[in-house]
Scaffold this motif. Structure first.
Motif, PDB file in Angstrom:
ATOM      1  N   ALA A   1       2.866  15.016  11.879  1.00  0.00           N
ATOM      2  CA  ALA A   1       3.521  14.197  12.917  1.00  0.00           C
ATOM      3  C   ALA A   1       2.564  13.187  13.554  1.00  0.00           C
ATOM      4  O   ALA A   1       2.680  12.879  14.739  1.00  0.00           O
ATOM      5  N   MET A   2       1.640  12.635  12.761  1.00  0.00           N
ATOM      6  CA  MET A   2       0.681  11.665  13.293  1.00  0.00           C
ATOM      7  C   MET A   2       0.854  10.287  12.666  1.00  0.00           C
ATOM      8  O   MET A   2      -0.057   9.472  12.659  1.00  0.00           O
ATOM      9  N   GLY A   3       2.038  10.041  12.120  1.00  0.00           N
ATOM     10  CA  GLY A   3       2.302   8.764  11.469  1.00  0.00           C
ATOM     11  C   GLY A   3       3.011   7.776  12.377  1.00  0.00           C
ATOM     12  O   GLY A   3       2.854   7.798  13.591  1.00  0.00           O
ATOM     13  N   TRP A   4       3.816   6.921  11.775  1.00  0.00           N
ATOM     14  CA  TRP A   4       4.551   5.900  12.506  1.00  0.00           C
ATOM     15  C   TRP A   4       5.550   6.533  13.467  1.00  0.00           C
ATOM     16  O   TRP A   4       5.993   7.672  13.279  1.00  0.00           O
ATOM     17  N   ASN A   5       5.934   5.760  14.502  1.00  0.00           N
ATOM     18  CA  ASN A   5       6.938   6.268  15.417  1.00  0.00           C
ATOM     19  C   ASN A   5       8.281   6.403  14.690  1.00  0.00           C
ATOM     20  O   ASN A   5       8.468   5.866  13.595  1.00  0.00           O
TER      21      ASN A   5
ATOM     22  N   PHE B   1       6.325   7.342   0.466  1.00  0.00           N
ATOM     23  CA  PHE B   1       5.928   8.595   1.115  1.00  0.00           C
ATOM     24  C   PHE B   1       5.083   8.240   2.325  1.00  0.00           C
ATOM     25  O   PHE B   1       4.083   7.539   2.210  1.00  0.00           O
ATOM     26  N   PHE B   2       5.497   8.735   3.477  1.00  0.00           N
ATOM     27  CA  PHE B   2       4.764   8.541   4.726  1.00  0.00           C
ATOM     28  C   PHE B   2       4.465   9.933   5.278  1.00  0.00           C
ATOM     29  O   PHE B   2       5.384  10.641   5.682  1.00  0.00           O
ATOM     30  N   GLY B   3       3.219  10.343   5.265  1.00  0.00           N
ATOM     31  CA  GLY B   3       2.933  11.678   5.772  1.00  0.00           C
ATOM     32  C   GLY B   3       1.548  12.181   5.419  1.00  0.00           C
ATOM     33  O   GLY B   3       0.696  11.465   4.898  1.00  0.00           O
ATOM     34  N   TRP B   4       1.375  13.458   5.709  1.00  0.00           N
ATOM     35  CA  TRP B   4       0.086  14.136   5.597  1.00  0.00           C
ATOM     36  C   TRP B   4      -0.103  14.664   4.175  1.00  0.00           C
ATOM     37  O   TRP B   4       0.647  15.528   3.717  1.00  0.00           O
ATOM     38  N   LEU B   5      -1.110  14.151   3.491  1.00  0.00           N
ATOM     39  CA  LEU B   5      -1.388  14.586   2.122  1.00  0.00           C
ATOM     40  C   LEU B   5      -2.437  15.691   2.059  1.00  0.00           C
ATOM     41  O   LEU B   5      -2.423  16.516   1.150  1.00  0.00           O
ATOM     42  N   GLU B   6      -3.347  15.710   3.014  1.00  0.00           N
ATOM     43  CA  GLU B   6      -4.475  16.642   2.955  1.00  0.00           C
ATOM     44  C   GLU B   6      -4.158  17.970   3.644  1.00  0.00           C
ATOM     45  O   GLU B   6      -4.969  18.509   4.393  1.00  0.00           O
TER      46      GLU B   6
ATOM     47  N   GLU C   1       3.024   0.344  -8.284  1.00  0.00           N
ATOM     48  CA  GLU C   1       3.912  -0.352  -7.350  1.00  0.00           C
ATOM     49  C   GLU C   1       5.248   0.351  -7.156  1.00  0.00           C
ATOM     50  O   GLU C   1       6.036  -0.026  -6.283  1.00  0.00           O
ATOM     51  N   ASP C   2       5.502   1.399  -7.942  1.00  0.00           N
ATOM     52  CA  ASP C   2       6.759   2.138  -7.789  1.00  0.00           C
ATOM     53  C   ASP C   2       6.745   3.107  -6.605  1.00  0.00           C
ATOM     54  O   ASP C   2       7.769   3.712  -6.283  1.00  0.00           O
ATOM     55  N   LEU C   3       5.580   3.281  -5.976  1.00  0.00           N
ATOM     56  CA  LEU C   3       5.468   4.178  -4.831  1.00  0.00           C
ATOM     57  C   LEU C   3       4.686   3.501  -3.713  1.00  0.00           C
ATOM     58  O   LEU C   3       3.518   3.150  -3.890  1.00  0.00           O
ATOM     59  N   PHE C   4       5.323   3.311  -2.564  1.00  0.00           N
ATOM     60  CA  PHE C   4       4.625   2.821  -1.376  1.00  0.00           C
ATOM     61  C   PHE C   4       4.114   4.043  -0.634  1.00  0.00           C
ATOM     62  O   PHE C   4       4.895   4.907  -0.225  1.00  0.00           O
ATOM     63  N   LEU C   5       2.791   4.124  -0.463  1.00  0.00           N
ATOM     64  CA  LEU C   5       2.171   5.309   0.099  1.00  0.00           C
ATOM     65  C   LEU C   5       1.490   4.995   1.423  1.00  0.00           C
ATOM     66  O   LEU C   5       0.693   4.066   1.510  1.00  0.00           O
TER      67      LEU C   5
END
Length: 296
Positions: A177-181, A140-145, A166-170
């Motif tokens: 929209a402030m994460g990786w390109n 999951f890559f994104g906004w949690l809050e 280890e089953d979830l890369f967070l």
């Protein structure tokens, strides 16, 4: 009859899914930035709007004897004014609210999926990395809050995520929209077997379509837009996992690990079903929209 998409520069720039809109939903229709009187006449105009619907623009289009299809984006909470719907020949919109799609509006309203971000796809299914060769079980890559997330899903997901181990890369971000390109985000998602898709402001999230386009199996809670035959249920049940609560995620991921140890092809088979279903769905929604527009 020829169809042309129009939208102001702000909305066309803000619409992250513009390739999907142009080429999947509207079958490759050309796009014009803004509206030029006397150029668009006696044809079907697809008016893309993210914010307040312009009654004046609709009036101008009508004076030029155009058929008007409103493509209404961005109404995540279902609170925007729909007063101008009745002045259009057809309305197509994102975000499924049963009271909108089952109500007797003065004009037909069709649901369309948000679609994937431009740059994520289009992807040829033959080049998608098999699930069995991916680096992470899930990510999951994104906004949690996001305190405004539907039914507090982001908060619930954030609370249970550490239990996945280890089953979830967070990779949490500090805002929308402030994460990786887009390139790195695509690579990371294509390195993941599963993509949990907790609701954002609305149950429907672009993340779900990003995952499908990249052959990453979405995980979701049950929502009307997934089930309804007027939405993602158009061609039958979605083949990806549906949980009752995000509290079930750690157990689900653990069970998948155990299942794969005894049946190595399980992941690839599940992925293949999702890819085939998504391919068929894109064809079906494109055909549904095109056939309806042709009857105007």
């Amino acid at each position: 009859m020829k169809s042309t998409i129009i939208g102001n520069a702000h909305d066309l720039n803000a619409a992250q899914e513009i390739w999907f809109i142009q080429n999947i939903l509207f079958s490759g229709s050309e796009i014009n930035i803004g509206y030029s009187p006397n150029i668009l006449r006696d044809q079907t105009v697809i008016y893309l709007e993210l914010n307040e619907i312009s009654g004046e623009l609709i009036k101008q289009l009508r004076l030029e004897k155009n058929k008007i299809v409103l493509y209404h984006m961005g109404d995540e909470f279902g609170r925007m004014s729909r007063e101008q719907y009745r002045n259009c020949d057809l309305v197509i919109r994102n975000y499924y609210f049963d009271e909108i799609f089952s109500s007797k509006e003065d004009v037909e309203v069709i649901w369309a999926p948000c679609g994937f971000k431009t740059g994520i796809g289009p992807r040829e299914s033959v080049y998608i990395k098999p699930a069995s060769k991916r680096q992470w079980r899930s990510s999951f890559f994104g906004w949690l809050e996001n305190s405004a997330s539907y039914n507090g899903e982001r908060e619930g997901f954030a609370r249970i995520a550490p239990e996945c181990g280890e089953d979830l890369f967070l990779q949490a971000t500090s805002g929308f929209a402030m994460g990786w390109n887009i390139g790195l985000y695509s690579i990371a998602m294509e390195s993941s077997v599963f993509a949990p898709c907790p609701a954002g402001n609305a149950p429907e999230t672009i993340r779900l379509y990003d995952a499908l386009e990249l052959g990453c199996i979405p995980i979701s809670l049950s929502h009307d837009f997934i089930i309804s035959p007027n939405a993602l249920g158009l061609i039958g049940p979605a083949p990806f996992p549906i949980l009752n609560s995000w509290n079930e995620l750690p157990t689900f991921l653990k069970s998948i690990k155990e299942k794969v140890s005894s049946s190595p092809r399980e992941l690839d088979d599940m992925q293949a079903r999702c890819i085939a279903w998504w391919t068929d769905y894109k064809i079906a929604i494109q055909r549904k929209i095109a056939q309806r527009i042709q009857t105007l």
